[in-house]
Design an enzyme around this catalytic site. Structure first.
Site, PDB file in Angstrom:
ATOM      1  N   ASP B  70     -24.033  13.232  37.737  1.00 40.62           N
ATOM      2  CA  ASP B  70     -22.717  12.604  37.832  1.00 40.62           C
ATOM      3  C   ASP B  70     -22.528  11.578  36.728  1.00 40.62           C
ATOM      4  O   ASP B  70     -21.497  11.545  36.058  1.00 40.62           O
ATOM      5  CB  ASP B  70     -22.590  11.949  39.212  1.00 40.62           C
ATOM      6  CG  ASP B  70     -21.338  11.100  39.337  1.00 40.62           C
ATOM      7  OD1 ASP B  70     -20.249  11.687  39.365  1.00 40.62           O
ATOM      8  OD2 ASP B  70     -21.459   9.864  39.398  1.00 40.62           O
ATOM      9  N   GLU B 139     -22.915  19.026  39.336  1.00 35.83           N
ATOM     10  CA  GLU B 139     -23.460  17.770  38.818  1.00 35.83           C
ATOM     11  C   GLU B 139     -24.994  17.800  38.831  1.00 35.83           C
ATOM     12  O   GLU B 139     -25.639  17.348  37.884  1.00 35.83           O
ATOM     13  CB  GLU B 139     -22.945  16.595  39.640  1.00 35.83           C
ATOM     14  CG  GLU B 139     -21.460  16.341  39.404  1.00 35.83           C
ATOM     15  CD  GLU B 139     -20.924  15.185  40.211  1.00 35.83           C
ATOM     16  OE1 GLU B 139     -19.885  14.633  39.827  1.00 35.83           O
ATOM     17  OE2 GLU B 139     -21.527  14.837  41.252  1.00 35.83           O
TER      18      GLU B 139
END
Lengths: 247, 247
Positions: B70, B139
């Site tokens: 992320d 992610e």
């Protein structure tokens, strides 16, 4: 330009003007590396309140560099904690990271490493956002180091000069908040009756999912979700604390 | 291990078991590179709902990789937009970035590049957070590529295979919201009387700072701040929209 050429040139790249040389030295001390493109660092030290004098009609301030530096800092700190704590879960890492990259911490660090002496800003702007100028400039400086020196040197700057030099990670762990114990403390102080209830368990195969709810004086508060009772309760405590505005 | 050695070994690194080989090929197609440490990618595809079978007693899921990925994604997208739009301000860059890295977009991309076929998760967890599993795994995959291949290959993966392949940046610009025009539209639709007022101008030397306030049917709403009238108004419109819950 190849990196070795940059390093070679930067050996002879010391500015001749006294003012520039002082700035060059200051940046070298702060970042631990010889700056290559000095104007990047100048821009990083220019707060938007001091930016109206641009001759190009374009507003030149450190806001764009700050945007870049903010995301780089977040990533490097994330990676640092990821490797530092191989057996800790994501919630823990997120919480420690927020203790490092929050405005107040960055303002502190910024003053400690001496950025405050280099920043150009307009006095009036202090009244609007007195605190964030220093932290913002530190982020902008990170952006400048990244653009000037590249990823690895920028990472080294962040890890050595910011994280390791100014944060005691062991200390941060101890201040990490336990939401459940915080809400219990609060209830005791305020003489409220607090109860945790597990509402639902969704079970299929080996996996269980829990839904917890908090009751204060019998009134249902927020619900929390998780793959263990403890997690669902922590989640419920966190959201309830947020909703009630208890910090 | 030096990078050239990794590349060399990875040429002969193709797994022999059919199941592993299929997974290896799938990852190679998705990331555009031969995976080196396949177990990293397996972990990235393991949602926390499928993680209870670990023999080590440690919960093994993609949550930590997701946390890392992320932050990497956020940084690379920030840098991409920073260089792509050299004359755009920070607010603009932030807004476009949020259009790329939000949950729905990532879920979409995740399905398009075929991650959904590789993810291990437990059916029951779909009811709790049906949507985020795909985006989370994307992610986590980014985190795995970073750890397996390093920064530059990971950046290339994000720019080529995610941003350029799945987002039309010009398109995103057109959908960027203008807060002032949004609140004007809203007022017209709702038949409310809307007014913008500049309350204060702090002037010292050449720099002016503006404070704008919005009035709806004569009642004062949020204030906004900025170094130009337009910015102060945009800021006031943004906070007022937020406060009134208009989306």
């Amino acid at each position: 330009m190849p990196y070795f050429l940059k390093i070679f040139i930067s050996l002879f790249n010391v500015p001749t003007k006294k003012e520039d040389r002082d700035f060059y030295k200051a940046i070298k001390v702060i970042t631990g590396r010889r700056p290559f493109n000095l104007s990047l660092y100048r821009l990083a030290m220019k707060h938007s309140s001091a930016a109206y004098t641009s001759t190009r009609g374009l507003k030149e301030s450190n806001e764009r560099l700050e945007y870049l530096g903010d995301s780089i800092l977040g990533m490097i700190v994330a990676e640092f904690l990821f490797t530092r704590f191989p057996f800790k879960e994501e919630g823990f890492l997120t919480e420690i990271r927020s203790k490092i990259v929050n405005r107040e911490s960055l303002n502190e660090v910024s003053k400690k490493i001496g950025i405050n002496d280099l920043i150009q800003f307009h006095q009036a702007s202090k009244s609007l956002s007195p605190k964030s100028i220093y932290g913002d400039s530190l982020e902008a400086l990170i952006g400048a180091v990244y653009l000037d020196k590249g990823f690895a040197p920028c990472r080294q700057f962040i890890v050595k000069k910011i994280i390791n030099a100014h944060f005691d990670v062991e200390d941060l762990i101890h201040t990490i908040t336990n939401h459940k114990s915080r809400i219990i403390e609060w209830a005791q102080k305020e003489n409220r009756e607090l109860a945790f209830e597990i509402l639902e368990i969704n079970q299929e195969n080996k996996n269980k999912q829990f839904v917890a709810q908090i009751f204060i004086d019998g009134a249902g508060q927020e619900k929390g979700y998780g793959f263990s009772k403890k997690k669902a309760e922590q989640d419920a405590a966190r959201t309830t604390l947020e909703k009630l505005g208890i910090s």
